[in-house]
Design a protein around this motif. Structure first.
Motif, PDB file in Angstrom:
ATOM      1  N   GLY A   7       0.794  -1.220   0.000  1.00 40.11           N
ATOM      2  CA  GLY A   7       0.000   0.000   0.000  1.00 40.11           C
ATOM      3  C   GLY A   7       0.824   1.267   0.000  1.00 40.11           C
ATOM      4  O   GLY A   7       0.286   2.360  -0.158  1.00 40.11           O
ATOM      5  N   LYS A   8       2.141   1.147   0.177  1.00 42.37           N
ATOM      6  CA  LYS A   8       3.026   2.306   0.160  1.00 42.37           C
ATOM      7  C   LYS A   8       3.560   2.538  -1.250  1.00 42.37           C
ATOM      8  O   LYS A   8       3.649   1.621  -2.061  1.00 42.37           O
ATOM      9  CB  LYS A   8       4.200   2.108   1.116  1.00 42.37           C
ATOM     10  N   THR A   9       3.923   3.786  -1.518  1.00 41.50           N
ATOM     11  CA  THR A   9       4.491   4.140  -2.822  1.00 41.50           C
ATOM     12  C   THR A   9       5.819   4.851  -2.604  1.00 41.50           C
ATOM     13  O   THR A   9       5.908   5.791  -1.816  1.00 41.50           O
ATOM     14  CB  THR A   9       3.539   5.045  -3.615  1.00 41.50           C
ATOM     15  N   ALA A  10       6.830   4.388  -3.324  1.00 44.54           N
ATOM     16  CA  ALA A  10       8.184   4.894  -3.147  1.00 44.54           C
ATOM     17  C   ALA A  10       8.742   5.463  -4.446  1.00 44.54           C
ATOM     18  O   ALA A  10       8.419   4.994  -5.539  1.00 44.54           O
ATOM     19  CB  ALA A  10       9.100   3.779  -2.647  1.00 44.54           C
ATOM     20  N   LEU A  11       9.599   6.463  -4.303  1.00 45.73           N
ATOM     21  CA  LEU A  11      10.401   6.989  -5.402  1.00 45.73           C
ATOM     22  C   LEU A  11      11.859   6.802  -5.036  1.00 45.73           C
ATOM     23  O   LEU A  11      12.299   7.248  -3.975  1.00 45.73           O
ATOM     24  CB  LEU A  11      10.098   8.471  -5.637  1.00 45.73           C
ATOM     25  N   VAL A  12      12.613   6.129  -5.902  1.00 46.08           N
ATOM     26  CA  VAL A  12      14.029   5.865  -5.667  1.00 46.08           C
ATOM     27  C   VAL A  12      14.833   6.568  -6.744  1.00 46.08           C
ATOM     28  O   VAL A  12      14.694   6.256  -7.937  1.00 46.08           O
ATOM     29  CB  VAL A  12      14.339   4.357  -5.691  1.00 46.08           C
ATOM     30  N   THR A  13      15.682   7.515  -6.348  1.00 41.51           N
ATOM     31  CA  THR A  13      16.524   8.177  -7.342  1.00 41.51           C
ATOM     32  C   THR A  13      17.775   7.333  -7.596  1.00 41.51           C
ATOM     33  O   THR A  13      18.261   6.624  -6.722  1.00 41.51           O
ATOM     34  CB  THR A  13      16.941   9.594  -6.894  1.00 41.51           C
ATOM     35  N   GLY A  14      18.261   7.411  -8.831  1.00 44.31           N
ATOM     36  CA  GLY A  14      19.418   6.604  -9.196  1.00 44.31           C
ATOM     37  C   GLY A  14      19.126   5.119  -9.123  1.00 44.31           C
ATOM     38  O   GLY A  14      19.951   4.338  -8.647  1.00 44.31           O
ATOM     39  N   ALA A  15      17.962   4.720  -9.633  1.00 47.08           N
ATOM     40  CA  ALA A  15      17.520   3.326  -9.505  1.00 47.08           C
ATOM     41  C   ALA A  15      17.904   2.477 -10.704  1.00 47.08           C
ATOM     42  O   ALA A  15      17.422   1.350 -10.831  1.00 47.08           O
ATOM     43  CB  ALA A  15      16.002   3.285  -9.309  1.00 47.08           C
ATOM     44  N   ASN A  16      18.761   2.992 -11.561  1.00 50.23           N
ATOM     45  CA  ASN A  16      19.096   2.251 -12.773  1.00 50.23           C
ATOM     46  C   ASN A  16      20.177   1.200 -12.557  1.00 50.23           C
ATOM     47  O   ASN A  16      20.314   0.273 -13.355  1.00 50.23           O
ATOM     48  CB  ASN A  16      19.536   3.210 -13.888  1.00 50.23           C
ATOM     49  N   MET A  23      17.763  -1.404  -4.050  1.00 49.04           N
ATOM     50  CA  MET A  23      16.789  -0.804  -3.148  1.00 49.04           C
ATOM     51  C   MET A  23      15.386  -0.834  -3.763  1.00 49.04           C
ATOM     52  O   MET A  23      14.413  -1.230  -3.111  1.00 49.04           O
ATOM     53  CB  MET A  23      17.175   0.644  -2.852  1.00 49.04           C
ATOM     54  N   ALA A  24      15.294  -0.385  -5.013  1.00 43.46           N
ATOM     55  CA  ALA A  24      13.996  -0.325  -5.679  1.00 43.46           C
ATOM     56  C   ALA A  24      13.373  -1.714  -5.774  1.00 43.46           C
ATOM     57  O   ALA A  24      12.175  -1.897  -5.520  1.00 43.46           O
ATOM     58  CB  ALA A  24      14.157   0.295  -7.067  1.00 43.46           C
ATOM     59  N   GLU A  25      14.193  -2.701  -6.138  1.00 41.41           N
ATOM     60  CA  GLU A  25      13.671  -4.065  -6.244  1.00 41.41           C
ATOM     61  C   GLU A  25      13.211  -4.588  -4.885  1.00 41.41           C
ATOM     62  O   GLU A  25      12.151  -5.212  -4.773  1.00 41.41           O
ATOM     63  CB  GLU A  25      14.734  -4.991  -6.825  1.00 41.41           C
ATOM     64  N   SER A  26      14.001  -4.331  -3.848  1.00 48.66           N
ATOM     65  CA  SER A  26      13.644  -4.824  -2.518  1.00 48.66           C
ATOM     66  C   SER A  26      12.365  -4.181  -2.000  1.00 48.66           C
ATOM     67  O   SER A  26      11.551  -4.840  -1.345  1.00 48.66           O
ATOM     68  CB  SER A  26      14.802  -4.567  -1.550  1.00 48.66           C
ATOM     69  N   LEU A  27      12.179  -2.901  -2.274  1.00 53.07           N
ATOM     70  CA  LEU A  27      10.938  -2.238  -1.876  1.00 53.07           C
ATOM     71  C   LEU A  27       9.745  -2.854  -2.593  1.00 53.07           C
ATOM     72  O   LEU A  27       8.686  -3.079  -1.987  1.00 53.07           O
ATOM     73  CB  LEU A  27      11.027  -0.740  -2.185  1.00 53.07           C
ATOM     74  N   ALA A  28       9.910  -3.146  -3.881  1.00 52.31           N
ATOM     75  CA  ALA A  28       8.822  -3.776  -4.636  1.00 52.31           C
ATOM     76  C   ALA A  28       8.510  -5.164  -4.091  1.00 52.31           C
ATOM     77  O   ALA A  28       7.337  -5.548  -3.954  1.00 52.31           O
ATOM     78  CB  ALA A  28       9.194  -3.852  -6.110  1.00 52.31           C
ATOM     79  N   ARG A  29       9.540  -5.922  -3.765  1.00 59.72           N
ATOM     80  CA  ARG A  29       9.321  -7.277  -3.245  1.00 59.72           C
ATOM     81  C   ARG A  29       8.701  -7.251  -1.847  1.00 59.72           C
ATOM     82  O   ARG A  29       8.112  -8.243  -1.411  1.00 59.72           O
ATOM     83  CB  ARG A  29      10.631  -8.061  -3.253  1.00 59.72           C
ATOM     84  N   ALA A  30       8.835  -6.106  -1.154  1.00 64.63           N
ATOM     85  CA  ALA A  30       8.175  -5.945   0.151  1.00 64.63           C
ATOM     86  C   ALA A  30       6.739  -5.444  -0.011  1.00 64.63           C
ATOM     87  O   ALA A  30       6.047  -5.251   0.995  1.00 64.63           O
ATOM     88  CB  ALA A  30       8.963  -4.992   1.031  1.00 64.63           C
ATOM     89  N   VAL A  34       6.609   1.288  -6.805  1.00 66.46           N
ATOM     90  CA  VAL A  34       7.922   1.930  -6.909  1.00 66.46           C
ATOM     91  C   VAL A  34       8.074   2.697  -8.222  1.00 66.46           C
ATOM     92  O   VAL A  34       7.789   2.162  -9.297  1.00 66.46           O
ATOM     93  CB  VAL A  34       9.063   0.894  -6.811  1.00 66.46           C
ATOM     94  N   ALA A  35       8.535   3.948  -8.088  1.00 66.41           N
ATOM     95  CA  ALA A  35       8.953   4.737  -9.242  1.00 66.41           C
ATOM     96  C   ALA A  35      10.471   4.681  -9.325  1.00 66.41           C
ATOM     97  O   ALA A  35      11.163   5.042  -8.370  1.00 66.41           O
ATOM     98  CB  ALA A  35       8.482   6.185  -9.107  1.00 66.41           C
ATOM     99  N   PHE A  36      10.975   4.219 -10.456  1.00 61.22           N
ATOM    100  CA  PHE A  36      12.410   4.126 -10.701  1.00 61.22           C
ATOM    101  C   PHE A  36      12.871   5.408 -11.394  1.00 61.22           C
ATOM    102  O   PHE A  36      12.416   5.717 -12.495  1.00 61.22           O
ATOM    103  CB  PHE A  36      12.724   2.953 -11.631  1.00 61.22           C
TER     104      PHE A  36
END
Length: 267
Positions: A7-16, A23-30, A34-36
């Motif tokens: 239910g949370k939404t995250a923005l990760v800078t430098g996610a490439n 980090m971005a992948e781990s947040l999605a798996r949790a 996620v915005a990359f």
């Protein structure tokens, strides 16, 4: 203990790539949407975002911006708003490093690094905090710093100064935004094995690096990503305004020789 960010939404800078990608992948798996962020359009980032959306059952998206440009950051958050309804988590991860002797450092290099490593997290945090305050549900901002926010290194004075500034920004923002339920935490990695620093680690010697780290090994991106998920979760609800060092005690190992024998200690 299972950690969920459903239910949370995250923005990760430098996610490439590197730490940001993990980090971005781990947040999605949790369970987080996620915005990359990436500086330039990249097919591999789009592919990763699409793959994780299917595998994790979350919403993902990609936003593009050169973070050295404040207007581009404004535009990036417009891109974000066009894809997501809210922001609960901001990971200020993007940054770069180059080397110059302090007395010879070009002004343009000093300014360029400050723009990305310090100014951009400030601008991004402003945008995120305004949205979090308006939504009235709090949020989490993670500033990815470095052990060099405390331990300086020759040739990268500008990097150390920027990261130290970001550490202070972490504390200041936590104090100002705490009343709105917004937590701000610093995360300072030590020696982490990524494609960005692989050449430097090999130049110094992997065995040397391992011997300098009290735990005995160079960290992996998963070591930082796992801590990030925890800090963004309800389990860390009382953690704010502080910096967590993920470095295997590397920054404390200045005296790299064993204690003298007893007879030399006067005991």
């Amino acid at each position: 203990m299972e950690i969920t960010l459903k239910g949370k939404t995250a923005l990760v800078t430098g996610a490439n790539r590197g730490i940001g990608a993990h980090m971005a992948e781990s947040l999605a798996r949790a369970g987080a949407n996620v915005a990359f962020h990436t500086r330039k359009p990249r097919d591999e980032v789009n592919d990763t975002a699409e793959r994780l959306a299917k595998e994790c059952g979350v919403k993902t998206g990609v936003v593009v911006a050169d973070l050295s440009d404040p207007q581009a950051i404004d535009d990036m958050f417009e891109q974000f708003d066009g894809q997501f309804e809210q922001i609960d988590i901001l990971i200020n991860n993007a940054g770069f490093e180059n080397a110059h002797a302090l007395e010879d450092m070009p002004r343009e290099d000093w300014l360029a690094l400050m723009n990305v490593n310090l100014n951009a997290p400030f601008y991004c945090s402003q945008h995120a905090a305004r949205r979090m305050k308006k939504a009235g549900q709090g949020g989490v901002i993670i500033n990815v710093q470095s052990v060099h926010d405390e331990v300086v290194r020759k040739g990268v004075a500008h990097y150390s100064v920027a990261k130290a500034g970001l550490k202070t920004l972490t504390r200041a923002a936590a104090v100002e935004w705490g009343e709105y339920g917004i937590r701000v935490v610093g995360l300072s990695p030590g020696a982490i094995g990524t494609d960005i620093n692989q050449e430097d680690n090999e130049r110094l010697g992997i065995d040397n690096m391992n011997s300098w780290i009290p735990l005995g090994f160079i960290g992996e991106t998963k070591d930082v990503a796992g801590v990030t998920v925890f800090l963004c979760s309800e389990q860390a609800r009382y953690i704010t305004g502080t910096t967590l060092y993920v470095d295997g005690a590397f920054m404390h190992n200045v005296m790299r020789y064993d204690m003298r024998p007893d007879h030399d200690l006067g005991v």
